[in-house]
Motif scaffolding. Structure first.
Motif, PDB file in Angstrom:
ATOM      1  N   ALA A  28       0.832  -1.200   0.000  1.00 52.57           N
ATOM      2  CA  ALA A  28       0.000   0.000   0.000  1.00 52.57           C
ATOM      3  C   ALA A  28       0.868   1.253   0.000  1.00 52.57           C
ATOM      4  CB  ALA A  28      -0.925  -0.005   1.214  1.00 52.57           C
ATOM      5  N   ARG A  29       1.949   1.231   0.770  1.00 57.96           N
ATOM      6  CA  ARG A  29       2.854   2.387   0.808  1.00 57.96           C
ATOM      7  C   ARG A  29       3.508   2.612  -0.553  1.00 57.96           C
ATOM      8  NH1 ARG A  29       8.315   3.015   4.295  1.00 57.96           N
ATOM      9  NH2 ARG A  29       8.656   5.208   3.875  1.00 57.96           N
ATOM     10  N   GLU A  31       2.297   1.727  -3.464  1.00 59.56           N
ATOM     11  CA  GLU A  31       1.270   2.226  -4.390  1.00 59.56           C
ATOM     12  C   GLU A  31       0.983   3.704  -4.148  1.00 59.56           C
ATOM     13  OE1 GLU A  31      -0.035   0.798  -7.025  1.00 59.56           O
ATOM     14  OE2 GLU A  31       1.306  -0.874  -6.630  1.00 59.56           O
ATOM     15  N   ARG A  32       0.933   4.118  -2.886  1.00 62.57           N
ATOM     16  CA  ARG A  32       0.710   5.542  -2.592  1.00 62.57           C
ATOM     17  C   ARG A  32       1.862   6.382  -3.121  1.00 62.57           C
ATOM     18  NH1 ARG A  32      -0.866   3.624   2.498  1.00 62.57           N
ATOM     19  NH2 ARG A  32       1.138   4.254   3.364  1.00 62.57           N
ATOM     20  N   ARG A  33       3.094   5.886  -2.933  1.00 60.91           N
ATOM     21  CA  ARG A  33       4.268   6.602  -3.426  1.00 60.91           C
ATOM     22  C   ARG A  33       4.227   6.721  -4.948  1.00 60.91           C
ATOM     23  NH1 ARG A  33       8.910   3.434  -2.218  1.00 60.91           N
ATOM     24  NH2 ARG A  33       8.019   3.275  -0.159  1.00 60.91           N
ATOM     25  N   ALA A  35       1.579   6.647  -6.835  1.00 59.81           N
ATOM     26  CA  ALA A  35       0.501   7.559  -7.206  1.00 59.81           C
ATOM     27  C   ALA A  35       0.949   9.010  -7.060  1.00 59.81           C
ATOM     28  CB  ALA A  35      -0.743   7.289  -6.354  1.00 59.81           C
ATOM     29  N   VAL A  36       1.691   9.309  -5.993  1.00 58.30           N
ATOM     30  CA  VAL A  36       2.183  10.674  -5.794  1.00 58.30           C
ATOM     31  C   VAL A  36       3.169  11.044  -6.900  1.00 58.30           C
ATOM     32  CG1 VAL A  36       3.625  12.109  -4.293  1.00 58.30           C
ATOM     33  CG2 VAL A  36       1.775  10.759  -3.319  1.00 58.30           C
ATOM     34  N   ARG A  39       1.336  11.627 -10.068  1.00 60.51           N
ATOM     35  CA  ARG A  39       0.593  12.879 -10.048  1.00 60.51           C
ATOM     36  C   ARG A  39       1.528  14.079 -10.239  1.00 60.51           C
ATOM     37  NH1 ARG A  39      -1.566  13.649  -4.753  1.00 60.51           N
ATOM     38  NH2 ARG A  39      -1.623  11.401  -4.811  1.00 60.51           N
TER      39      ARG A  39
END
Length: 107
Positions: A28-29, A31-33, A35-36, A39
């Motif tokens: 999850a971490r 994937e969040r990284r 995504a950032v 973006r």
């Protein structure tokens, strides 16, 4: 004996579950990284589209330079204006076929 096995099995399952939780958290971490980063990075179109997309920059430069040289030769060596215009139109009509014959990569 069976109580001991059940206790060991419960300990193993608890360990496996802890590893799963750690792995899920890590994924999850990540994937969040991603995504950032996705973006924040600007979206540039890198690919070429259209008819000239098949040719490299050097090939396109060669097409333009050789066509320009042919036009210059026509305008400098041919005296009659009507014949000049006819040859220029003929060159522009035949140019796509020449490019396909000379630079086609399908072999």
């Amino acid at each position: 004996m069976s109580k001991e096995r059940a206790r060991r099995r419960a300990a193993r399952q608890a360990e496996v579950e802890r590893e799963r939780v750690v792995r899920r958290r890590r994924v999850a971490r990540r994937e969040r990284r991603r995504a950032v980063v996705r973006r924040l990075t600007p979206k540039l179109r890198r690919g070429r589209t259209g008819r000239l997309a098949r040719h490299t920059r050097g090939e396109r430069a060669a097409i333009v330079l050789l066509t320009g040289a042919a036009l210059a030769a026509i305008w400098s060596f041919v005296d009659d204006l009507a014949l000049r215009l006819a040859l220029v139109v003929l060159l522009l009509l035949v140019l796509p076929a020449i490019v396909v014959i000379a630079l086609d990569r399908r072999t």
